[in-house]
Design a protein around this motif. Structure first.
Motif, PDB file in Angstrom:
ATOM      1  N   ILE A  60       0.850  -1.200   0.000  1.00 53.41           N
ATOM      2  CA  ILE A  60       0.000   0.000   0.000  1.00 53.41           C
ATOM      3  C   ILE A  60       0.876   1.237   0.000  1.00 53.41           C
ATOM      4  O   ILE A  60       1.845   1.325   0.762  1.00 53.41           O
ATOM      5  N   GLY A  61       0.530   2.181  -0.913  1.00 52.43           N
ATOM      6  CA  GLY A  61       1.185   3.481  -0.878  1.00 52.43           C
ATOM      7  C   GLY A  61       0.143   4.549  -0.498  1.00 52.43           C
ATOM      8  O   GLY A  61      -0.967   4.534  -1.038  1.00 52.43           O
ATOM      9  N   VAL A  62       0.520   5.415   0.416  1.00 51.61           N
ATOM     10  CA  VAL A  62      -0.456   6.400   0.903  1.00 51.61           C
ATOM     11  C   VAL A  62       0.178   7.786   0.895  1.00 51.61           C
ATOM     12  O   VAL A  62       1.337   7.932   1.253  1.00 51.61           O
ATOM     13  N   GLN A  63      -0.632   8.805   0.446  1.00 49.14           N
ATOM     14  CA  GLN A  63      -0.170  10.184   0.592  1.00 49.14           C
ATOM     15  C   GLN A  63      -1.216  10.978   1.386  1.00 49.14           C
ATOM     16  O   GLN A  63      -2.412  10.847   1.168  1.00 49.14           O
ATOM     17  N   ALA A  64      -0.664  11.761   2.313  1.00 45.70           N
ATOM     18  CA  ALA A  64      -1.558  12.636   3.080  1.00 45.70           C
ATOM     19  C   ALA A  64      -1.573  14.007   2.398  1.00 45.70           C
ATOM     20  O   ALA A  64      -0.517  14.499   2.004  1.00 45.70           O
ATOM     21  N   ARG A  65      -2.748  14.559   2.248  1.00 49.79           N
ATOM     22  CA  ARG A  65      -2.840  15.800   1.463  1.00 49.79           C
ATOM     23  C   ARG A  65      -3.782  16.798   2.159  1.00 49.79           C
ATOM     24  O   ARG A  65      -4.835  16.433   2.679  1.00 49.79           O
ATOM     25  N   GLN A  66      -3.267  17.992   2.153  1.00 48.27           N
ATOM     26  CA  GLN A  66      -4.067  19.065   2.739  1.00 48.27           C
ATOM     27  C   GLN A  66      -4.984  19.601   1.633  1.00 48.27           C
ATOM     28  O   GLN A  66      -4.510  19.911   0.537  1.00 48.27           O
ATOM     29  N   VAL A  67      -6.263  19.658   1.908  1.00 44.86           N
ATOM     30  CA  VAL A  67      -7.174  20.201   0.903  1.00 44.86           C
ATOM     31  C   VAL A  67      -7.682  21.557   1.404  1.00 44.86           C
ATOM     32  O   VAL A  67      -7.974  21.723   2.600  1.00 44.86           O
ATOM     33  N   TYR A  68      -7.707  22.472   0.485  1.00 44.89           N
ATOM     34  CA  TYR A  68      -8.037  23.858   0.841  1.00 44.89           C
ATOM     35  C   TYR A  68      -9.373  23.910   1.570  1.00 44.89           C
ATOM     36  O   TYR A  68     -10.350  23.326   1.124  1.00 44.89           O
ATOM     37  N   GLY A  69      -9.379  24.583   2.682  1.00 44.95           N
ATOM     38  CA  GLY A  69     -10.610  24.831   3.421  1.00 44.95           C
ATOM     39  C   GLY A  69     -11.002  23.692   4.316  1.00 44.95           C
ATOM     40  O   GLY A  69     -12.073  23.689   4.923  1.00 44.95           O
ATOM     41  N   ARG A  70     -10.188  22.712   4.434  1.00 45.53           N
ATOM     42  CA  ARG A  70     -10.502  21.587   5.303  1.00 45.53           C
ATOM     43  C   ARG A  70      -9.421  21.453   6.350  1.00 45.53           C
ATOM     44  O   ARG A  70      -8.234  21.551   6.040  1.00 45.53           O
ATOM     45  N   PRO A  71      -9.785  21.241   7.585  1.00 49.82           N
ATOM     46  CA  PRO A  71      -8.767  21.173   8.646  1.00 49.82           C
ATOM     47  C   PRO A  71      -8.007  19.853   8.627  1.00 49.82           C
ATOM     48  O   PRO A  71      -6.818  19.814   8.910  1.00 49.82           O
ATOM     49  N   GLY A  72      -8.645  18.781   8.284  1.00 52.74           N
ATOM     50  CA  GLY A  72      -7.966  17.459   8.358  1.00 52.74           C
ATOM     51  C   GLY A  72      -7.196  17.168   7.100  1.00 52.74           C
ATOM     52  O   GLY A  72      -7.093  17.997   6.192  1.00 52.74           O
ATOM     53  N   LEU A  73      -6.609  15.939   7.074  1.00 47.13           N
ATOM     54  CA  LEU A  73      -5.826  15.501   5.915  1.00 47.13           C
ATOM     55  C   LEU A  73      -6.605  14.447   5.145  1.00 47.13           C
ATOM     56  O   LEU A  73      -7.242  13.577   5.736  1.00 47.13           O
ATOM     57  N   VAL A  74      -6.530  14.568   3.840  1.00 49.80           N
ATOM     58  CA  VAL A  74      -7.115  13.540   2.978  1.00 49.80           C
ATOM     59  C   VAL A  74      -6.044  12.470   2.750  1.00 49.80           C
ATOM     60  O   VAL A  74      -4.886  12.788   2.467  1.00 49.80           O
ATOM     61  N   LEU A  75      -6.391  11.179   2.964  1.00 49.02           N
ATOM     62  CA  LEU A  75      -5.433  10.083   2.706  1.00 49.02           C
ATOM     63  C   LEU A  75      -5.775   9.447   1.377  1.00 49.02           C
ATOM     64  O   LEU A  75      -6.878   8.950   1.181  1.00 49.02           O
ATOM     65  N   VAL A  76      -4.848   9.547   0.439  1.00 48.79           N
ATOM     66  CA  VAL A  76      -5.038   8.893  -0.858  1.00 48.79           C
ATOM     67  C   VAL A  76      -4.230   7.597  -0.829  1.00 48.79           C
ATOM     68  O   VAL A  76      -3.020   7.622  -0.587  1.00 48.79           O
ATOM     69  N   ALA A  77      -4.886   6.457  -1.011  1.00 50.97           N
ATOM     70  CA  ALA A  77      -4.196   5.162  -0.885  1.00 50.97           C
ATOM     71  C   ALA A  77      -4.359   4.365  -2.154  1.00 50.97           C
ATOM     72  O   ALA A  77      -5.426   4.320  -2.740  1.00 50.97           O
ATOM     73  N   VAL A  78      -3.262   3.755  -2.596  1.00 50.71           N
ATOM     74  CA  VAL A  78      -3.355   2.783  -3.696  1.00 50.71           C
ATOM     75  C   VAL A  78      -2.699   1.489  -3.219  1.00 50.71           C
ATOM     76  O   VAL A  78      -1.584   1.519  -2.694  1.00 50.71           O
ATOM     77  N   ALA A  79      -3.436   0.380  -3.363  1.00 55.34           N
ATOM     78  CA  ALA A  79      -2.864  -0.914  -2.956  1.00 55.34           C
ATOM     79  C   ALA A  79      -2.739  -1.809  -4.176  1.00 55.34           C
ATOM     80  O   ALA A  79      -3.537  -1.737  -5.090  1.00 55.34           O
TER      81      ALA A  79
END
Lengths: 99, 473
Positions: free
Chosen positions: B130-149
């Protein structure tokens, strides 16, 4: 049967009579002198060591003077005379009656 | 007969070369495996990252909602020949926005914005990467996790392929080493094979050829035994030459008295034994027979001294004084018959030496015989025994002509005779016998001029018996 008479040149030893003659004439020998000549005659022409001569003439028990052999040989030599057979003294080895 | 076990150069070389090579190959294999895994992981992870990034860039906010405009190309990048399955998910704070449910994302929530992470896991019962990237999205306090397995078949296939390649390479290398070693031994030992053929070829045609072997092609490592063979050949050659000369000389020595015998027997036959000439012929016959007898006796003694069997380590200790005394007593009448005086100067005490009394007696008898034969009327033979700290010595001194310096080196040779006018009859064996016997007995023979430079003094030195053995005897 051994020959009762032992002949060495002019010397003759008659075992039966117990006499030694030189050219037919009897030799006047004392007991020891007789024994010395007898030993030398039985081994005539061969070396008789001093130890053996002493052992045969005196036996092993009697104390013997160191020069006893030489002494008796000298006396026998004298009685054999200048024309008689020669008794050779070999230094370090012993005596030998020449034939 | 095949020996049960014989060391083999080839086996030794192969063992010492191939066994370490195999151990080395195993270590290389293990190291290679680790390296291959790491390289494959890194490259595949990078591909995985590419997909993750492609998806992550399409994450946006539309009407206040998180949306992903999933590009086909993102997953296409991962599609390979192998039949790996690809899964993806985009989640925000644990809530699935799009993609597959329940990808194993535990542990990735520690990623900071913009960071990428990788992990092995399992999904739907299969191992995945699994590869995962954490990404900050404008206007959102948390992180979006994009995962590809991705299932790991392709990775493993590549790893396997590379490992097999490595193994084949290593096996080939070991095989090559073995072959080269085998061939090197073959090649290195070939000159020895040639040597063997040369030796085999000898002695077939016309007598043994004992000339030295040609060693120019023998390798350095095998030179020592080859040289030893050559030196053995040389000694054999010498020994055979000696025997040849000995036989020739011995037969020559016998021929002379035999010829005399024949001539004079002929004379007796023609003249009759009663005539004075016949009588003197018979005397000659007698003399020739005596010479033959003496020669034969000497030859037998020599043969006996040469025999190895009688040279067994000597156990008995004998008194040199006594032997000298006996031998001289026995020989003295012969000296007197030639008008030669005899004297024995005896060491006062015992002179114990290890040895065989017969052989020592024979040695002394030859020395004393010589002293009597090579002497003059009115002369003298003096025998002396001497004992010092380490040796017992017999010296035999005569008043004869002595040995001229020019002949000193050769008098111990068999049948060597000093040319002499009016010299006594002799075979030339006396001193050869003395030499052979002294070699056997470990004695040392030295020749000196006699007293006042006249005559000959021969000294025979024997090592003394050791003290302890003397005490026990």
């Amino acid at each position: 049967m051994p020959n009762p008479t032992l002949i060495c040149g002019p010397l003759a030893f008659d075992r039966a009579a117990g006499t030694i003659t030189l050219s037919g004439r009897p030799l006047e020998l004392r007991r020891r002198e007789f024994a010395v000549l007898e030993v030398l005659m039985t081994r005539a022409g061969k070396l008789v060591s001093k130890e053996r001569l002493i052992a045969e003439v005196f036996g092993f028990d009697e104390p013997v003077a160191p020069n006893a052999a030489e002494l008796y040989v000298a006396r026998v030599r004298q009685k054999l005379g200048p024309d008689g057979p020669r008794i050779r003294t070999v230094r370090g080895l012993g005596y030998l009656l020449e034939v | 007969m095949i020996p049960t076990w014989r060391p083999s150069l080839r086996r030794a070389l192969l063992t010492n070369l191939v066994a370490p090579a195999i151990v080395l190959a195993v270590f290389l294999g293990i190291g290679g495996m680790v390296l291959i895994q790491r390289v494959v992981e890194t490259t595949h992870d990078r591909l995985l990252d590419g997909s993750v990034l492609a998806i992550a860039e399409r994450v946006g906010v539309e009407d206040g909602e998180l949306t992903v405009d999933l590009p086909q190309v993102a997953l296409g990048m991962l599609e390979s020949q192998s039949h790996d399955s690809i899964y993806y998910s985009v989640t925000y704070l644990g809530e699935l926005i799009t993609g597959y449910k329940n990808l194993p994302l535990t542990g990735f929530d520690r990623l900071k914005a913009g960071e990428t992470g990788h992990r092995d896991g399992s999904y739907r019962g299969k191992p995945v990467r699994i590869g995962v990237q954490a990404r900050q999205v404008y206007g959102r306090p948390g992180l979006v996790l994009v995962a590809v397995a991705e299932t790991v078949q392709a990775r493993h296939a590549v790893e396997r392929e590379m490992l097999i390649g490595l193994a084949v390479l290593e096996a080939g290398l070991i095989g090559l080493i073995a072959c080269l070693g085998w061939y090197a031994v073959d090649r290195g030992l070939r000159p020895l094979g040639e040597l063997k053929r040369e030796i085999d070829a000898r002695g077939v045609h016309g007598g043994p050829n004992l000339s030295p072997l040609d060693l120019s092609r023998v390798p350095q490592e095998a030179l020592a035994p080859a040289l030893a063979v050559n030196s053995l050949l040389q000694r054999l050659d010498l020994a055979i030459e000696l025997v040849r000369r000995f036989t020739a000389d011995a037969s020559h020595q016998m021929r002379t008295p035999l010829a005399i015998l024949r001539t004079h027997l002929d004379l007796v036959r023609r003249l009759g034994s009663e005539t004075p000439a016949g009588q003197s012929a018979l005397d000659e016959v007698d003399g020739a027979i005596n010479r033959l007898e003496r020669l034969l006796r000497q030859l037998v003694t020599l043969a006996r001294a040469d025999e190895q069997n009688i040279a067994q380590p000597v156990a008995e200790n004998v008194d040199l004084n006594e032997i000298a005394f006996n031998v001289l007593s026995e020989r003295a009448p012969q000296a007197f018959a030639r008008d030669i005086d005899v004297q024995f100067d005896r060491f006062d005490g015992r002179a114990m030496i290890p040895g065989n009394s017969v052989l020592i007696g024979e040695l002394l008898a030859n020395l004393i015989d010589n002293a009597i034969r090579y002497n003059r009327a009115g002369g003298m033979v003096l025998v002396r025994t001497i004992v010092d700290a380490t040796i017992a010595r017999v010296e035999v001194e005569d008043t004869g002509p002595g040995i001229p310096e020019a002949h000193l080196a050769r008098v111990f040779e068999r049948f060597y005779r000093i040319p002499m006018t009016n010299g006594p009859e002799g075979s030339g064996l006396g001193l050869a016998i003395v030499k052979a016997l002294s070699d056997r007995l470990g004695a040392e023979i030295v020749l000196f001029p006699g007293p006042g430079g006249r005559g000959l003094r021969v000294s025979a030195s024997f090592p003394l018996a050791r003290r302890d053995s003397e005490r026990s005897s």
